[in-house]
Design a protein around this motif. Structure first.
Motif, short mmCIF file in Angstrom:
data_model
loop_
_atom_site.label_atom_id
_atom_site.label_comp_id
_atom_site.label_asym_id
_atom_site.label_seq_id
_atom_site.Cartn_x
_atom_site.Cartn_y
_atom_site.Cartn_z
N VAL A 230 -4.15 7.50 11.01
CA VAL A 230 -3.81 7.83 9.62
C VAL A 230 -5.05 8.11 8.78
O VAL A 230 -5.11 9.12 8.05
CB VAL A 230 -3.00 6.68 8.97
CG1 VAL A 230 -2.63 7.03 7.52
CG2 VAL A 230 -1.76 6.37 9.79
N ASP B 52 -3.74 4.49 -2.78
CA ASP B 52 -2.67 4.89 -1.86
C ASP B 52 -2.90 4.35 -0.45
O ASP B 52 -1.95 3.90 0.20
CB ASP B 52 -2.57 6.42 -1.82
CG ASP B 52 -2.03 7.00 -3.11
OD1 ASP B 52 -1.45 6.24 -3.92
OD2 ASP B 52 -2.20 8.21 -3.34
N TYR C 70 -0.61 1.59 1.52
CA TYR C 70 -0.07 1.93 2.84
C TYR C 70 -0.36 0.82 3.84
O TYR C 70 0.53 0.38 4.58
CB TYR C 70 -0.67 3.25 3.34
CG TYR C 70 -0.07 3.74 4.63
CD1 TYR C 70 1.03 4.58 4.62
CD2 TYR C 70 -0.59 3.34 5.86
CE1 TYR C 70 1.60 5.03 5.82
CE2 TYR C 70 -0.04 3.78 7.06
CZ TYR C 70 1.06 4.62 7.02
OH TYR C 70 1.63 5.05 8.20
N THR D 18 1.68 -2.25 3.23
CA THR D 18 3.09 -2.04 3.54
C THR D 18 3.35 -2.10 5.04
O THR D 18 4.38 -2.61 5.49
CB THR D 18 3.57 -0.68 3.00
OG1 THR D 18 3.41 -0.66 1.58
CG2 THR D 18 5.04 -0.43 3.34
N HIS D 19 2.38 -1.61 5.83
CA HIS D 19 2.63 -1.43 7.27
C HIS D 19 1.85 -2.37 8.18
O HIS D 19 1.99 -2.28 9.40
CB HIS D 19 2.29 0.02 7.65
CG HIS D 19 3.19 1.02 7.01
ND1 HIS D 19 4.46 1.28 7.44
CD2 HIS D 19 2.99 1.82 5.92
CE1 HIS D 19 5.02 2.21 6.69
NE2 HIS D 19 4.16 2.56 5.75
#
Length: 199
Positions: free
Chosen positions: A25, A69, A73, A76-77
């Motif tokens: 990512v 951001d 991310y 969250t993951h």
């Protein structure tokens, strides 16, 4: 004589490799971003049960607003990269059959604990555990080791402690535990079997 075998969780029972997981990512910036999050004082306090996830998020975003951001991310993951290390499950089963008491001793947030216990309950079917979020103390602080000994009435001299961090194993040894550093999983399992066979 060793009667108890004590396991850390991260990178011992479940994998914890955020850079590897998030690299597709974030590419070259992955290591920096993961250091911002998992190497932060906020994360250590989260493991200790002193900060909530929401407080960690706010503090990190205040500190690194340009990476908002990416940090959101990751937060969250991040649980998704914790996967079971199955040879350790088999080792624990064998040790139980042989009569050893099995304990867990981990720096872990309550959120992580509840997630892992739900996803991989077999790792928590043990004789007891001491977790940093419950007593507001992280390894290598001696408090968490001493709490394990006190609560479960076990002796350090009869206990083998396995962790992936040298400083945590050294702290255990200073308190009289036998200690072993987690390396390659198959090699480590063989070392533990050999160590206990020599008893």
């Amino acid at each position: 004589m060793i009667r108890n075998v004590i396991f850390d969780i991260g990178n011992v029972l479940v994998s914890f490799h955020p850079v590897e997981y998030f690299y597709p990512v974030f590419k070259e910036k992955t290591e920096t971003l993961c250091t911002y999050v998992f190497g932060s004082k906020e994360w250590a306090l989260y493991d200790q049960g002193i900060l909530t996830k929401e407080e960690v998020e706010k503090n990190l975003l205040d500190t690194y607003p340009k990476d908002k951001d990416a940090i959101l991310y990751i937060l969250t993951h991040w649980k998704e990269f914790m996967k079971p290390i199955m040879p350790m499950k088999k080792l624990i089963e064998v040790l139980k059959e042989k009569g050893y008491k099995i304990f867990l001793l981990s720096n872990i947030s309550e959120d992580s604990y509840l997630y892992l216990k739900r996803e991989y309950p077999y790792f928590f079917d043990v004789d007891g555990g001491m977790y940093s979020y419950r007593i507001k103390s992280n390894k290598p602080d001696k408090k968490i080791y001493e709490e394990l000994l006190s609560v479960y009435g076990i002796n350090a001299s009869e206990s083998l402690f396995l962790d992936d961090r040298k400083e945590n194993v050294d702290a255990a040894k200073a308190l009289g535990f036998h200690g072993m550093i987690m390396e390659d999983v198959d090699v480590t399992c063989d070392r533990i079997r050999k160590r206990l066979k020599e008893e």
